[in-house]
Motif scaffolding. Structure first.
Motif, PDB file in Angstrom:
ATOM      1  N   VAL A 163       0.814  -1.216   0.098  1.00 40.51           N
ATOM      2  CA  VAL A 163       0.273   0.328   0.445  1.00 40.51           C
ATOM      3  C   VAL A 163       0.856   1.447   0.069  1.00 40.51           C
ATOM      4  CG1 VAL A 163      -1.749   1.660   0.931  1.00 40.51           C
ATOM      5  CG2 VAL A 163      -1.716  -0.704   1.044  1.00 40.51           C
ATOM      6  N   LEU A 164       0.620   2.009  -0.828  1.00 43.06           N
ATOM      7  CA  LEU A 164       1.470   3.025  -1.506  1.00 43.06           C
ATOM      8  C   LEU A 164       1.041   4.359  -1.835  1.00 43.06           C
ATOM      9  CD1 LEU A 164       3.508   0.845  -3.381  1.00 43.06           C
ATOM     10  CD2 LEU A 164       4.613   1.507  -1.634  1.00 43.06           C
ATOM     11  N   PRO A 165       1.680   4.711  -1.594  1.00 40.33           N
ATOM     12  CA  PRO A 165       1.169   6.991  -1.346  1.00 40.33           C
ATOM     13  C   PRO A 165       1.073   7.252  -2.909  1.00 40.33           C
ATOM     14  CG  PRO A 165       3.325   7.483  -1.351  1.00 40.33           C
ATOM     15  CD  PRO A 165       3.644   5.673  -0.621  1.00 40.33           C
ATOM     16  N   GLN A 166       0.003   7.669  -3.989  1.00 35.05           N
ATOM     17  CA  GLN A 166       0.011   7.650  -5.464  1.00 35.05           C
ATOM     18  C   GLN A 166       1.205   9.271  -5.037  1.00 35.05           C
ATOM     19  OE1 GLN A 166      -3.769   8.341  -7.066  1.00 35.05           O
ATOM     20  NE2 GLN A 166      -4.696   6.897  -5.617  1.00 35.05           N
ATOM     21  N   HIS A 167       1.259   9.832  -4.854  1.00 37.66           N
ATOM     22  CA  HIS A 167       2.850  11.021  -5.055  1.00 37.66           C
ATOM     23  C   HIS A 167       3.809  11.085  -3.804  1.00 37.66           C
ATOM     24  CE1 HIS A 167      -1.306  12.499  -6.958  1.00 37.66           C
ATOM     25  NE2 HIS A 167      -0.703  12.407  -8.118  1.00 37.66           N
ATOM     26  N   PRO A 168       4.805   9.605  -4.430  1.00 35.72           N
ATOM     27  CA  PRO A 168       5.434   9.335  -3.183  1.00 35.72           C
ATOM     28  C   PRO A 168       6.643  10.709  -3.205  1.00 35.72           C
ATOM     29  CG  PRO A 168       6.447   8.165  -5.661  1.00 35.72           C
ATOM     30  CD  PRO A 168       4.263   8.999  -5.364  1.00 35.72           C
ATOM     31  N   GLU A 169       6.719  10.993  -2.428  1.00 40.28           N
ATOM     32  CA  GLU A 169       8.309  11.966  -1.810  1.00 40.28           C
ATOM     33  C   GLU A 169       9.258  11.029  -1.268  1.00 40.28           C
ATOM     34  OE1 GLU A 169       6.946  15.398  -0.053  1.00 40.28           O
ATOM     35  OE2 GLU A 169       5.220  15.310  -1.274  1.00 40.28           O
ATOM     36  N   PRO A 170      10.424  11.275  -1.548  1.00 40.69           N
ATOM     37  CA  PRO A 170      12.105  10.994  -0.585  1.00 40.69           C
ATOM     38  C   PRO A 170      11.908  11.233   0.567  1.00 40.69           C
ATOM     39  CG  PRO A 170      12.296  12.830  -2.630  1.00 40.69           C
ATOM     40  CD  PRO A 170      11.115  12.213  -2.692  1.00 40.69           C
ATOM     41  N   ALA A 290       4.957  11.743  12.282  1.00 41.34           N
ATOM     42  CA  ALA A 290       5.998  12.769  11.049  1.00 41.34           C
ATOM     43  C   ALA A 290       5.776  12.559   9.621  1.00 41.34           C
ATOM     44  CB  ALA A 290       7.240  12.483  11.115  1.00 41.34           C
ATOM     45  N   LEU A 291       5.356  10.849   9.938  1.00 40.94           N
ATOM     46  CA  LEU A 291       4.389  10.537   8.462  1.00 40.94           C
ATOM     47  C   LEU A 291       3.130  11.001   8.292  1.00 40.94           C
ATOM     48  CD1 LEU A 291       6.169   6.844   6.965  1.00 40.94           C
ATOM     49  CD2 LEU A 291       6.235   9.207   6.805  1.00 40.94           C
ATOM     50  N   SER A 292       2.479  10.440   9.248  1.00 38.43           N
ATOM     51  CA  SER A 292       0.951  11.061   9.790  1.00 38.43           C
ATOM     52  C   SER A 292       0.238  12.323   8.883  1.00 38.43           C
ATOM     53  CB  SER A 292       0.218  11.625  11.107  1.00 38.43           C
ATOM     54  OG  SER A 292       0.771  12.213  11.920  1.00 38.43           O
ATOM     55  N   GLN A 293       1.587  13.056   9.082  1.00 42.45           N
ATOM     56  CA  GLN A 293       1.593  14.726   8.314  1.00 42.45           C
ATOM     57  C   GLN A 293       1.625  15.362   6.706  1.00 42.45           C
ATOM     58  OE1 GLN A 293       4.322  17.429  10.977  1.00 42.45           O
ATOM     59  NE2 GLN A 293       3.285  16.597  12.442  1.00 42.45           N
ATOM     60  N   TYR A 294       2.046  13.479   6.452  1.00 45.92           N
ATOM     61  CA  TYR A 294       1.537  13.599   5.189  1.00 45.92           C
ATOM     62  C   TYR A 294       1.214  13.108   4.300  1.00 45.92           C
ATOM     63  CZ  TYR A 294       3.243  11.568   0.275  1.00 45.92           C
ATOM     64  OH  TYR A 294       3.877  10.695  -1.083  1.00 45.92           O
ATOM     65  N   GLU A 295      -0.101  14.165   3.786  1.00 49.00           N
ATOM     66  CA  GLU A 295      -0.815  13.841   3.170  1.00 49.00           C
ATOM     67  C   GLU A 295      -1.515  13.327   2.064  1.00 49.00           C
ATOM     68  OE1 GLU A 295      -3.440  17.112   3.740  1.00 49.00           O
ATOM     69  OE2 GLU A 295      -3.457  16.773   5.941  1.00 49.00           O
ATOM     70  N   ASP A 296      -2.000  12.107   1.448  1.00 48.45           N
ATOM     71  CA  ASP A 296      -1.183  11.667  -0.299  1.00 48.45           C
ATOM     72  C   ASP A 296      -3.000  10.497  -0.049  1.00 48.45           C
ATOM     73  OD1 ASP A 296      -0.901  11.615  -2.515  1.00 48.45           O
ATOM     74  OD2 ASP A 296       0.390  10.595  -2.896  1.00 48.45           O
ATOM     75  N   THR A 297      -2.992  10.678  -1.616  1.00 43.89           N
ATOM     76  CA  THR A 297      -4.019   9.267  -1.189  1.00 43.89           C
ATOM     77  C   THR A 297      -3.523   8.779  -1.700  1.00 43.89           C
ATOM     78  OG1 THR A 297      -4.038   9.743  -3.787  1.00 43.89           O
ATOM     79  CG2 THR A 297      -5.970  10.313  -2.355  1.00 43.89           C
TER      80      THR A 297
END
Length: 387
Positions: A163-170, A290-297
């Motif tokens: 399960v992965l973000p649609q717009h991944p960020e490094p 920290a990761l919960s602040q990263y919003e993405d579908t």
């Protein structure tokens, strides 16, 4: 007689499970329980708005309080447990005492064995317990069964899920889609696999491989714990190999190894500036926040491969799922594939289609029946054979 469903834990997966019950179950009541009444009320209101009727109600319940959970389960036909994995065995004791069927999301095979050890008591109470009914373990294992049922002669099953973000960020190319402690458990504990007919424990974050998975391209896959559940034990003697790996964008595995190898997942207490802490607790809090602040579908890729390695001329059978967050309902792919899967098994248990006692997931229902049910929910399962 219509069933009374109780859901313990009104977070992401519990809300999705409630929505699925509201759509597909012949339910008299669906009660969403949580230690936070406000969270339960918000989840119930969301489901009711989506289905256009008062399908769900809310309740405050302490999952670790015997009296609280007993009162919650007393009127319930079936419980769907969506709390952290380590709570499930003690909740199963209460379910047996109240005569309530129970399905849980599992995630740790040692803890699952604790629940399965209660089979005699559950059977005597006329109760069905089925652990590990989520995505992985859960849905992916049903896909493995589906391949075995469709292709006699398969002796090797390889399962993959991510399960992965649609717009991944490094640098991690990842977003948290479920309990962080459960994620670390998957990365840290040994994986149980079936290798050439023998049960073997394999270190996690190992056996790295790359694979082309459309539509995402080249992905990495590595061993994680819990995904095989009890299937290696059940299928031993029937097939020779059974394993599970997690998909991630390339580079993720190496980053996770750094956290593990430098002791950030240790469970023993250490003293830091006069305060005793467990490194794992600190990591889960800081990392999760920290990761919960990263919003993405989100999106999910699943692949199940069945091979007959005894026949060099045979063609592997492959089943794939690619799913994305649903814009119409707002449910993430993780919520859909986990919550809907839990609901499917819970409905089968409620209908008396699963034996009484504590039942291993792979013995609960056929892969073919599960795939039929998940397809009915709009989840496309594609195979290279057209099945």
């Amino acid at each position: 007689m219509k069933a009374h469903y109780a859901i313990l834990g009104s977070g992401m997966q519990g809300t999705a499970a409630a929505y699925d019950l509201a759509r597909f179950a012949d339910a008299e009541t669906i009660t969403l329980g949580d230690v936070s009444l406000g969270r339960a009320e918000a989840a119930a209101a969301r489901v009711n708005a989506l289905v256009g009727r008062e399908a769900c109600r809310a309740a405050a319940v302490d999952a670790l309080g015997f009296d609280s959970i007993s009162a919650f389960l007393e009127p319930a036909t079936t419980l769907l447990s969506c709390v952290p994995y380590w709570m499930h065995p003690r909740i199963a004791d209460v379910a047996i005492a109240t005569g309530t069927h129970m399905c849980d999301l599992g995630g740790n095979t040692d803890v699952t064995h604790e629940t399965l050890a209660k089979s005699a008591a559950a059977e005597a109470a006329g109760v069905t317990l089925v652990p590990d009914c989520g995505l992985a373990p859960g849905l992916v294992n049903s896909l493995g069964l589906f391949l075995l049922e469709r292709r006699p002669g398969v002796d090797t099953v390889r399962l993959y899920c991510g399960v992965l973000p649609q717009h991944p960020e490094p640098p991690l190319n990842y977003k948290v889609t479920f309990n962080v402690e459960g994620l670390v458990t998957e990365y840290d504990y040994n994986a149980v696999v079936l290798r050439e007919g023998e049960i073997v424990e394999v270190p996690t974050l190992s056996e790295l491989e790359t694979m082309l998975v459309e539509p995402l391209g080249i992905m990495e896959a590595f061993t994680t714990s819990g995904g095989t559940s009890t299937a290696p034990y059940t299928l031993q003697g029937r097939i020779r190999n059974y394993e599970y790996k997690t998909f991630r964008f390339p580079g993720h595995c190496a980053a996770m190894r750094l956290y593990r190898d430098f002791g950030l997942w240790r469970e023993d207490e250490i003293e830091v500036r006069g305060v005793k802490v467990r490194p794992k607790d600190v990591f889960c809090h800081v990392f999760g926040e920290a990761l919960s602040q990263y919003e993405d579908t989100d999106q999910c890729i699943i692949r199940a491969i069945g091979e007959n390695r005894a026949d060099a001329n045979s063609t592997p059978i492959v089943a794939d799922i690619y799913d994305q967050q649903d814009e119409a309902t707002g449910f993430t792919s993780m919520e859909r594939l986990t919550g809907f899967s839990l609901s499917i098994v819970a409905q089968a248990a409620t209908a008396g289609q699963i034996a009484k006692g504590a039942v291993r997931y792979e013995n609960a229902m056929s892969g073919t029946d599960f795939v039929t049910a998940i397809r009915a929910r709009g989840i496309e399962v594609r195979t290279n054979t057209g099945d």
